[in-house]
Write an enzyme that holds these catalytic residues in place. Structure first.
Site, PDB file in Angstrom:
ATOM      1  N   GLU A   1       0.802  -1.231   0.000  1.00 10.75           N
ATOM      2  CA  GLU A   1       0.000   0.000   0.000  1.00 10.75           C
ATOM      3  C   GLU A   1       0.834   1.280   0.000  1.00 10.75           C
ATOM      4  O   GLU A   1       1.216   1.780   1.057  1.00 10.75           O
ATOM      5  CB  GLU A   1      -0.950   0.031   1.213  1.00 10.75           C
ATOM      6  CG  GLU A   1      -1.805   1.294   1.232  1.00 10.75           C
ATOM      7  CD  GLU A   1      -2.699   1.449   2.461  1.00 10.75           C
ATOM      8  OE1 GLU A   1      -2.542   0.668   3.415  1.00 10.75           O
ATOM      9  OE2 GLU A   1      -3.527   2.356   2.465  1.00 10.75           O
TER      10      GLU A   1
ATOM     11  N   LYS B   1      -2.687  -1.861  -3.058  1.00 10.13           N
ATOM     12  CA  LYS B   1      -3.717  -0.994  -2.467  1.00 10.13           C
ATOM     13  C   LYS B   1      -3.245   0.443  -2.611  1.00 10.13           C
ATOM     14  O   LYS B   1      -2.142   0.792  -2.178  1.00 10.13           O
ATOM     15  CB  LYS B   1      -3.911  -1.343  -0.985  1.00 10.13           C
ATOM     16  CG  LYS B   1      -4.816  -0.379  -0.231  1.00 10.13           C
ATOM     17  CD  LYS B   1      -5.251  -0.950   1.108  1.00 10.13           C
ATOM     18  CE  LYS B   1      -6.061   0.051   1.898  1.00 10.13           C
ATOM     19  NZ  LYS B   1      -6.742  -0.524   3.049  1.00 10.13           N
TER      20      LYS B   1
HETATM   21  P1  13P Z   1      -9.169   4.498   4.599  1.00 14.59           P
HETATM   22  O1  13P Z   1     -10.089   3.805   3.625  1.00 14.59           O
HETATM   23  O2  13P Z   1      -9.865   5.116   5.764  1.00 14.59           O
HETATM   24  O3  13P Z   1      -8.209   5.419   3.901  1.00 14.59           O
HETATM   25  O4  13P Z   1      -8.279   3.363   5.270  1.00 14.59           O
HETATM   26  C1  13P Z   1      -7.758   2.385   4.473  1.00 14.59           C
HETATM   27  C2  13P Z   1      -6.485   1.909   5.030  1.00 14.59           C
HETATM   28  O5  13P Z   1      -6.342   0.761   5.344  1.00 14.59           O
HETATM   29  C3  13P Z   1      -5.371   2.860   5.158  1.00 14.59           C
HETATM   30  O6  13P Z   1      -4.200   2.164   5.423  1.00 14.59           O
END
Ligand code: 13P
Length: 346
Positions: free
Chosen positions: A179, A221
């Site tokens: 991510e 992600k």
């Molecule tokens: P949000 O959808 O609130 O941005 O959180 C997703 C997430 O896992 C951030 O690391």
């Protein structure tokens, strides 16, 4: 752990019409979310809240996996048989996952930029999480857009950490969710968001390649391509869709099986509308879905407010958002659907 087991986890996480619930807020983050509603962030309240989320009736219709936090992955259910939260999820055929990074710290020599911590001892922690039932992992890198940011140094340091995390996860038999989050904060244009996201993704995939990470056995992600939250010129839906797909086509290899969006502070319904438009437009090599935190949880948290009396209504709100987003992954979300009551069996 063999590749087929990881592949089966990937396929289950990307099941049609489903997405991932991110419920992995760290201690400071959950405290911030609770404080806004006057809920004190005690271990008991955090446990009750997460238990409320994961016991939502019918959740598995739209949710394939839940990302947990270290505290939650060890927690036992307070109602019924005292099984752990990962066991309770597995019973519903929802895959338990775990956030394994240890948050961000200032990047030395680059004021205002962040590096994600947690590589020390990660191999041992991953083995422990697998024992506890986790089947996938998440590591979040944070990239800030500013006048002189992000620097190449910040992008590269975070990309290298993401690649090491991903390699260690696959070694441990866990599917990594890689991510890189490009923060929405700032007055930058959508074009700048696209440029920075492209640069970050290119660097991340170069590092993954160098680290011999199997792209087929991971998920990406990241955020949608959006105007900065404070930008006076907010890009419209068509522009967001086009820019997001163009950015991914340029920088995400087709071998990656899926891209799951974070919500990043967008409004709940706006996030769903954009997800729907992007998934509808797609003629893309990856499955597109969601891994929302706030955009799935916000209405439920506001209703729950720490009281057992509100559990049923809060669960209905979570089910509704999960259902709307599940439909959006198929491009089937509509205003009528948004306004319809949740079909949760109570
Ligand atoms: P949000 O959808 O609130 O941005 O959180 C997703 C997430 O896992 C951030 O690391």
């Amino acid at each position: 752990m063999t590749a087929p087991a990881l592949e089966s986890t990937v396929q289950s996480l990307l099941a049609s019409g489903k997405g991932i619930l991110a419920a992995d807020e760290s201690f400071p983050t959950i405290e911030k979310r609770f404080k806004a509603l006057n809920i004190s962030s005690t271990e008991e309240n955090r446990g009750a809240y997460r238990e409320m989320l994961v016991t939502t009736p019918g959740l598995s219709e739209f949710i394939s996996g839940v990302i947990l936090f270290d505290e939650t992955v060890r927690q036992r259910m307070s109602h019924g048989i005292p099984i752990t939260i990962p066991e309770a999820l597995a019973q519903q055929e929802i895959i338990p996952g775990i956030k394994v990074d240890k948050g961000t710290a200032s990047l030395a020599n680059f004021p205002g930029e962040k590096i994600t911590q947690g590589l020390d001892g990660l191999r041992e922690r991953l083995a422990g999480y697998r024992e506890l039932g986790a089947r996938f992992t998440k590591w979040r890198a944070v990239i800030t857009i500013g006048e002189d940011a992000p620097t190449g140094a910040c992008i590269k340091a975070n990309a290298n950490a993401l690649a090491l995390f991903a390699a260690l996860s696959q070694e441990a038999g866990l599917v990594p969710i890689v991510e890189p989050e490009i923060l929405m904060n700032g007055s930058h244009t959508i074009a700048r968001c696209e440029e920075v996201t492209n640069a970050a993704l290119e660097s991340v995939f170069a590092a993954l390649f160098e680290q011999h990470v199997a792209l087929e056995l991971m998920l990406l992600k990241t955020g949608m391509i959006l105007s900065g939250a404070e930008c006076p010129q907010q890009a419209e839906l068509g522009e967001v869709t086009e820019a997001t797909l163009r950015c991914f086509r340029r920088s995400v290899p087709a071998a990656v099986p899926g891209i799951v969006f974070l919500s990043g502070g967008q409004g709940d319904e706006v996030a769903t509308q954009r997800l729907n438009a992007i998934c509808r437009a797609g003629d893309v090599p990856w499955r597109l879905s969601f891994s929302f935190g706030r955009a799935l949880q916000s209405p439920a948290l506001k209703i729950w407010k720490g009281s057992p009396d509100n559990v049923e209504a809060a669960q209905a709100a979570l089910h509704h958002r999960a259902q709307c987003n599940g439909l959006a992954t198929q491009g089937k979300y509509s205003v009528e659907m948004e306004n319809a009551k949740s079909t949760v069996a109570q």
